[in-house]
Design a protein around this motif. Structure first.
Motif, PDB file in Angstrom:
ATOM      1  N   SER A  62       0.792  -1.212   0.000  1.00 48.47           N
ATOM      2  CA  SER A  62       0.000   0.000   0.000  1.00 48.47           C
ATOM      3  C   SER A  62       0.836   1.280   0.000  1.00 48.47           C
ATOM      4  O   SER A  62       0.292   2.369  -0.001  1.00 48.47           O
ATOM      5  CB  SER A  62      -0.925   0.022   1.224  1.00 48.47           C
ATOM      6  OG  SER A  62      -0.164   0.056   2.413  1.00 48.47           O
ATOM      7  N   THR A  63       2.152   1.148  -0.028  1.00 45.90           N
ATOM      8  CA  THR A  63       3.032   2.321   0.028  1.00 45.90           C
ATOM      9  C   THR A  63       4.015   2.266  -1.122  1.00 45.90           C
ATOM     10  O   THR A  63       4.636   1.231  -1.362  1.00 45.90           O
ATOM     11  CB  THR A  63       3.810   2.330   1.369  1.00 45.90           C
ATOM     12  OG1 THR A  63       2.893   2.217   2.445  1.00 45.90           O
ATOM     13  CG2 THR A  63       4.619   3.609   1.509  1.00 45.90           C
ATOM     14  N   PHE A  64       4.126   3.387  -1.826  1.00 45.78           N
ATOM     15  CA  PHE A  64       5.078   3.446  -2.927  1.00 45.78           C
ATOM     16  C   PHE A  64       5.652   4.843  -3.054  1.00 45.78           C
ATOM     17  O   PHE A  64       5.103   5.806  -2.539  1.00 45.78           O
ATOM     18  CB  PHE A  64       4.444   2.989  -4.250  1.00 45.78           C
ATOM     19  CG  PHE A  64       3.210   3.744  -4.656  1.00 45.78           C
ATOM     20  CD1 PHE A  64       3.310   4.894  -5.413  1.00 45.78           C
ATOM     21  CD2 PHE A  64       1.965   3.295  -4.295  1.00 45.78           C
ATOM     22  CE1 PHE A  64       2.170   5.589  -5.802  1.00 45.78           C
ATOM     23  CE2 PHE A  64       0.819   3.968  -4.696  1.00 45.78           C
ATOM     24  CZ  PHE A  64       0.926   5.115  -5.434  1.00 45.78           C
ATOM     25  N   GLU A  65       6.784   4.927  -3.731  1.00 49.12           N
ATOM     26  CA  GLU A  65       7.462   6.203  -3.998  1.00 49.12           C
ATOM     27  C   GLU A  65       7.586   6.407  -5.492  1.00 49.12           C
ATOM     28  O   GLU A  65       7.810   5.461  -6.235  1.00 49.12           O
ATOM     29  CB  GLU A  65       8.880   6.206  -3.401  1.00 49.12           C
ATOM     30  CG  GLU A  65       8.932   6.185  -1.910  1.00 49.12           C
ATOM     31  CD  GLU A  65      10.363   6.180  -1.393  1.00 49.12           C
ATOM     32  OE1 GLU A  65      11.303   5.959  -2.188  1.00 49.12           O
ATOM     33  OE2 GLU A  65      10.530   6.391  -0.194  1.00 49.12           O
ATOM     34  N   ILE A  66       7.474   7.663  -5.864  1.00 48.84           N
ATOM     35  CA  ILE A  66       7.660   8.027  -7.274  1.00 48.84           C
ATOM     36  C   ILE A  66       8.753   9.092  -7.316  1.00 48.84           C
ATOM     37  O   ILE A  66       8.742  10.014  -6.580  1.00 48.84           O
ATOM     38  CB  ILE A  66       6.371   8.555  -7.907  1.00 48.84           C
ATOM     39  CG1 ILE A  66       5.337   7.458  -7.920  1.00 48.84           C
ATOM     40  CG2 ILE A  66       6.635   9.054  -9.302  1.00 48.84           C
ATOM     41  CD1 ILE A  66       3.995   7.835  -8.456  1.00 48.84           C
TER      42      ILE A  66
END
Length: 66
Positions: A62-66
């Motif tokens: 449920s957690t991501f970085e761009i």
């Protein structure tokens, strides 16, 4: 900071928003998902994002970085 409410029907529009927001604020920020059936909505969004681009670093489901 005021809340920004935007409705997204697909992951491509969500991703467009994220990229535009990232360019305009020029700093890290968090986005919270609020939806009916949150688990289903989040799982669908994550699955779709993984198919759209490889530029996203997933930290967990449920957690991501761009």
């Amino acid at each position: 900071m005021s809340d920004l409410i935007i409705q997204f029907r697909d992951a491509k529009k969500f991703l467009e928003f994220i990229y535009k927001a990232k360019e305009s604020v020029n700093k890290d920020f968090d986005v919270m998902l609020e939806a009916k059936k949150k688990d289903i909505t989040l799982n669908t969004l994550v699955k779709d994002l993984k198919h759209i681009t490889k530029d996203i670093k997933f930290i967990d489901n449920s957690t991501f970085e761009i």
